[in-house]
Design an enzyme around this catalytic site. Structure first.
Site, PDB file in Angstrom:
ATOM      1  N   ASP A 298      12.542  12.831  16.320  1.00  0.00           N
ATOM      2  CA  ASP A 298      12.282  13.912  17.251  1.00  0.00           C
ATOM      3  C   ASP A 298      12.924  13.542  18.588  1.00  0.00           C
ATOM      4  O   ASP A 298      13.363  12.409  18.783  1.00  0.00           O
ATOM      5  CB  ASP A 298      10.764  14.101  17.392  1.00  0.00           C
ATOM      6  CG  ASP A 298      10.408  15.426  18.032  1.00  0.00           C
ATOM      7  OD1 ASP A 298      11.334  16.188  18.358  1.00  0.00           O
ATOM      8  OD2 ASP A 298       9.213  15.688  18.214  1.00  0.00           O
TER       9      ASP A 298
ATOM     10  N   GLU B 270       4.538 -23.103  -7.234  1.00  0.00           N
ATOM     11  CA  GLU B 270       3.127 -22.788  -7.014  1.00  0.00           C
ATOM     12  C   GLU B 270       2.876 -21.980  -5.748  1.00  0.00           C
ATOM     13  O   GLU B 270       2.014 -21.106  -5.708  1.00  0.00           O
ATOM     14  CB  GLU B 270       2.290 -24.075  -6.944  1.00  0.00           C
ATOM     15  CG  GLU B 270       2.216 -24.851  -8.245  1.00  0.00           C
ATOM     16  CD  GLU B 270       3.359 -25.847  -8.397  1.00  0.00           C
ATOM     17  OE1 GLU B 270       4.297 -25.787  -7.573  1.00  0.00           O
ATOM     18  OE2 GLU B 270       3.319 -26.666  -9.322  1.00  0.00           O
TER      19      GLU B 270
END
Length: 926
Positions: free
Chosen positions: A340, A298
């Site tokens: 970068d 559940e």
């Protein structure tokens, strides 16, 4: 959008209507503003009247529909089927209990998902949208939500336009696709005045939600919030439904599979129990209901949602703002980082260290006062620049331009931004493809001059002369060009960033050039500047972590190849001689060449790269099956950021366009944060798998009592009632599962290879471990406790245990013993599930206090179920004696110890095979 209205009066705040296309002086009058903007006090007053600049949600309440969804997911449907089955055969108490369980689960799941949604929405506080405005006559940044009519916006390349505005000066290219659907940017200029056209087509207006892709301009705001064109569209639109993440989709499929298996098992065992085992139809249905309930995990869906949300919040505290839950899953499988250099690997704190002219090289603070080329270069650096040093919050602008402006100031040049703006006649913004920027300025003598700065290889070919010591242009000879190339290479090899600066005087009567090609010709070289941007101190350790984790790092930078190579070597990305590929070389490669390069070259640097190159590299890596994280900060980086699996934008130096296109934003622009995010992604994914194992392991002990009952033909009484099973599922399972979602990282987490993209969240080894190892051990122990109590009381197979018989109390104790045994096994499973590979000692048995609190809660609840009379009557339990409790006491250690032994054997086996491989012997398995 052809049906949009002609330019007409617009409501900007209560009681104010104006025509945004009327003459600028009239518009400023109606807005009670000026070209220098508003004062801070006036802006705050207007904010009270106009309201915040934000789009308000419409469409009524959403929570009733979201709550209703909790009652219709596959696991809830399975429980509805069980309740209907129980009601149909007359066992109403069980049916009612199952419905109560459905309601409790739905409420719990709803609360958790609301918490998760709020957690993600709260991330906006980490990244407020900013806007540049003129306040008190000065340029400053404010949160976009604080914009008011009358504010004067400063719009630059990469900025997101945050309100509807009329251009006052300048010209820009604007991406209007968010409003018009047109993919090509449109030119907007203060010189183009349109009044008899649809509002969106007016060439002197810009609108909220669009982005500036080129140029620079100033504009006065005439509409904010829901009064903008974007607000009008939002008021007509319904909110787009949130898509499930890949992980949630996988789990939902698993839930449907569990539901299907449970229904088939229940349907198959009813005839088996009635015909083969001789049970009554009622007992067979009880068995089927128990089978259905026992197979339902559940808490699975809400726990996963909450774990992802917690992971997102944790990443935000570390400096990585993840914009959607599904990204956490993807981070864990990242195997390539395309990064970068500037600002990510380095501190992005540029400082000019060497200036070289025809007269020689020196530091800015040691320059000769009478050096004419140096004086011209200092003026050019200040003119061809958009940074400012006089902002109250510190220097504002691109770090490279700030460094150049500081150097100009050191050389005695006035760097007043207002004076620079008055003298500027035109600007050709920096273009990553051209790798240069130019401005056309008027000096104090009225001379119009072009100033250009950029990468040496982009500027030097456009220079025909060089300024000599006397201030006269002299031809650039081949020998001098060679010497300049050698100077640039030598400085780049030291990790310095080099720019060239040039100028050209416009002849008398020459018109101001309309494009950069006309302006940037026959330039006179003034000199070069070399700047240092030191690597971040924390990056080398982050790089080591990436290498140990099997993550490849590729540097893609607009800098010189030698500069990038030097920085990459300093931080440990490269160890030997890396392959450096320039943008020109990349353009000459076909797709097969690029694929081969990426496949066969370990240490790779792409230098002088354009944003288009980033996109091409991302495509190639993804096509090869890699999971790619790509960094970027410019507007042109947006396509590559969208294409990568994880687009990483810079929060400080990045543009609004890059941040919007990305999946994750680094608030500190730091490469080390990417590594931390990947580690956190792996940790969250591991924790999800841990509580999946924990939840699934309980299916076996939950189903076993009903199988024993059915297969014995009723000779063995039902070892666990359906109500006791429901109490076990709802009461004792959820909190420890939530705690497992907060487990600390397992040792060796970043020394494992990345998870494959195709690997499902639920694998066969996980199911075998949960169902057939941990589950079987816990089931055997639970049934042992049941048999111990009955046999001790004198029970024999087939003996009656119904109410009124001598063995009925013993039977109640026996079912209670089964319940307690399952709880004890659950505790052992929780500790076993905490690690997948390492020993519990390596992470610390007490290192997860939330799990200890969860276990304490389930023990208290278990005690209440066993010893409180109201719960005894409701669930059919009975008080246990001390010897029974002593019998169950070692259960947790047995379950955990068995799994600890299994993991030790796996580690030993793996270690032995690794040693065999290192000796060169054949490896038996992987």
């Amino acid at each position: 959008m052809g049906g949009c209205p002609m330019a007409e009066a617009v409501d900007v705040e209560p009681g104010v209507r104006l025509d945004p296309t009327e003459r600028v002086d009239l518009l400023l009058r109606d807005l009670r503003s000026s070209r220098s903007g508003l004062t801070t006090r006036e802006a705050q007053r207007r904010l009270v009247h106009a309201g915040p600049n934000e789009l308000r949600r419409r469409g009524g309440l959403k929570w009733p529909g979201e709550l209703a969804q909790q009652f219709t997911h596959p696991l809830a449907l399975l429980l509805w089927a069980a309740a209907g089955l129980a009601w149909a055969v007359g066992i109403e108490p069980v049916a009612i209990a199952i419905v109560v369980v459905i309601v409790i689960n739905a409420a719990f799941a709803f609360v958790q998902e609301q918490h998760a949604e709020k957690a993600v929405e709260a991330l906006a506080a980490y990244l407020p949208m900013r806007a540049k405005v003129l306040r008190d006559g000065r340029a400053s940044e404010v949160e976009a939500i604080e914009l008011v009519p009358g504010d004067v916006l400063v719009i630059e390349e990469g900025d997101r336009v945050s309100a509807d505005a009329r251009l006052l000066d300048g010209g820009i290219e604007v991406d209007l696709s968010a409003l018009t659907g047109e993919s090509m940017p449109a030119f907007r200029s203060a010189d183009l005045v349109d009044s008899r056209v649809p509002l969106l087509h007016a060439r002197d207006l810009v609108f909220s939600g669009t982005t500036c892709t080129e140029g620079e301009a100033r504009a006065v705001v005439f509409a904010t919030g829901m009064h903008t064109e974007l607000g009008r569209i939002a008021a007509l639109s319904e909110r787009v439904k949130k898509d499930d993440s890949p992980l949630e989709t996988q789990v939902r499929r698993v839930a449907w599979l569990i539901a299907l298996i449970s229904v088939l098992l229940g349907a198959a065992f009813i005839p088996v129990a009635t015909l083969g085992a001789g049970l009554s139809f009622l007992n067979a249905v009880i068995f089927a209901v128990g089978l259905l309930v026992g197979n339902v995990p559940e808490g699975l869906l809400p726990v996963i949602t909450l774990a992802l949300a917690i992971g997102v919040r944790g990443l935000a505290r570390r400096g990585a703002v993840v914009k959607r839950l599904s990204a956490v899953e993807t981070l864990g499988s990242t195997d390539v980082i395309c990064t970068d250099k500037t600002g990510t690997l380095t501190e992005n704190r540029m400082r000019v260290t060497i200036i070289s002219t025809a007269t020689g090289s020196s530091a800015p603070d040691r320059a000769s006062p009478g050096d004419v080329p140096l004086a011209h270069l200092a003026i050019a650096m200040a003119a061809c620049n958009n940074a400012r040093l006089d902002d109250p919050g510190g220097a504002v602008g691109d770090p490279t331009e700030i460094a150049l402006l500081n150097a100009s100031a050191e050389l005695g040049v006035q760097v007043d931004p207002d004076d620079r703006q008055r003298r500027r006649r035109r600007q050709f913004h920096f273009d990553p493809a051209r790798k240069r920027m130019s401005t056309i300025d008027e000096d104090t003598d009225g001379q119009i001059r072009v100033h250009t700065k950029g990468a040496p290889e982009a500027v030097l070919p456009r220079c025909t002369h060089e300024l000599d010591a006397g201030g006269h242009p002299r031809p650039l000879t081949p020998q001098r060009r060679t010497a300049l190339d050698e100077l640039v290479d030598a400085q780049a090899q030291r990790g310095l960033r080099v720019l060239a600066v040039a100028e050209r005087d416009l002849a008398t009567g020459e018109n101001i050039p309309e494009d950069h090609e006309q302006a940037e010709r026959d330039l006179v070289l003034l000199g070069t500047t070399a700047m240092i941007d030191p690597p971040r101190a924390e990056v080398p350790d982050a790089v080591v972590n990436c290498h140990e984790a099997g993550i490849r790092i590729i540097v893609i930078t607009g800098d010189h190849g030698l500069t990038a190579t030097a920085i990459a070597a300093q931080v440990g990305i490269t160890r030997d001689e890396p392959v450096v590929v320039t943008d020109d070389q990349l353009d000459q490669m076909n797709e097969n060449d690029l694929d081969k390069l990426l496949r066969e070259t370990t240490e790779l640097i792409f230098a002088r790269s354009s944003p288009e190159a980033k996109l091409r590299i991302a495509d190639a890596l993804r096509d090869a099956g890699h999971v790619v994280a790509m960094t970027g900060d410019g507007a042109n980086d947006a396509p590559a950021l969208r294409r990568a699996d994880i687009g990483v934008a810079m929060g400080r130096s990045g543009t609004d366009v890059a941040r919007e296109a990305s999946t994750m934003v680094l608030t500190d622009d730091n490469f080390a944060t990417i590594t931390e995010a990947i580690q956190a992604g792996r940790q969250v994914y591991d924790n999800i798998r841990k509580f999946i194992v924990y939840i699934f392991a309980h299916a076996t002990p939950e189903v076993t009592p009903f199988l024993v009952f059915a297969l014995s033909g009723g000779a063995i009484p039902l070892p666990l009632s359906v109500l006791q099973l429901l109490a076990f599922d709802v009461g004792t399972e959820t909190l420890p599962a939530l705690a497992l979602g907060r487990e600390p990282a397992e040792p060796g987490l970043m020394r494992r290879p990345p998870r494959k993209r195709s690997e499902p969240v639920v694998t066969a080894p996980m199911l075998l471990r949960a169902w057939l190892f941990l589950g079987v051990i816990a089931a055997v122990l639970a049934m042992a406790g049941f048999c111990y109590v009955l046999l001790t009381a004198g029970w024999r197979p087939g003996a009656p245990t119904a109410p009124g018989t001598p063995l009925h109390h013993a039977y109640l104790q026996a079912t209670t013993m089964t319940f307690l045994g399952m709880v004890a096994g659950q505790i052992g499973t929780a500790f076993a599930a905490r690690t997948e590979h390492a020993s519990l000692r390596s992470i610390g048995a007490l290192s997860n206090p939330l799990l200890l609190w969860g276990i304490a809660f389930e023990l208290l609840l278990t005690v209440a179920i066993i010893y409180l009379p109201p719960l005894q009557e409701l669930l059919g339990t009975a008080a246990l004696t001390p010897d029974m409790l002593a019998f169950v006491l070692p259960y947790p250690v047995i379950v955990w110890g068995a799994d600890e032994l299994r993991r030790w054997l796996l580690r030993r086996r793996k270690h032995r095979f690794t040693e065999d491989a290192n000796r060169g012997r054949p490896v038996e398995c992987q």
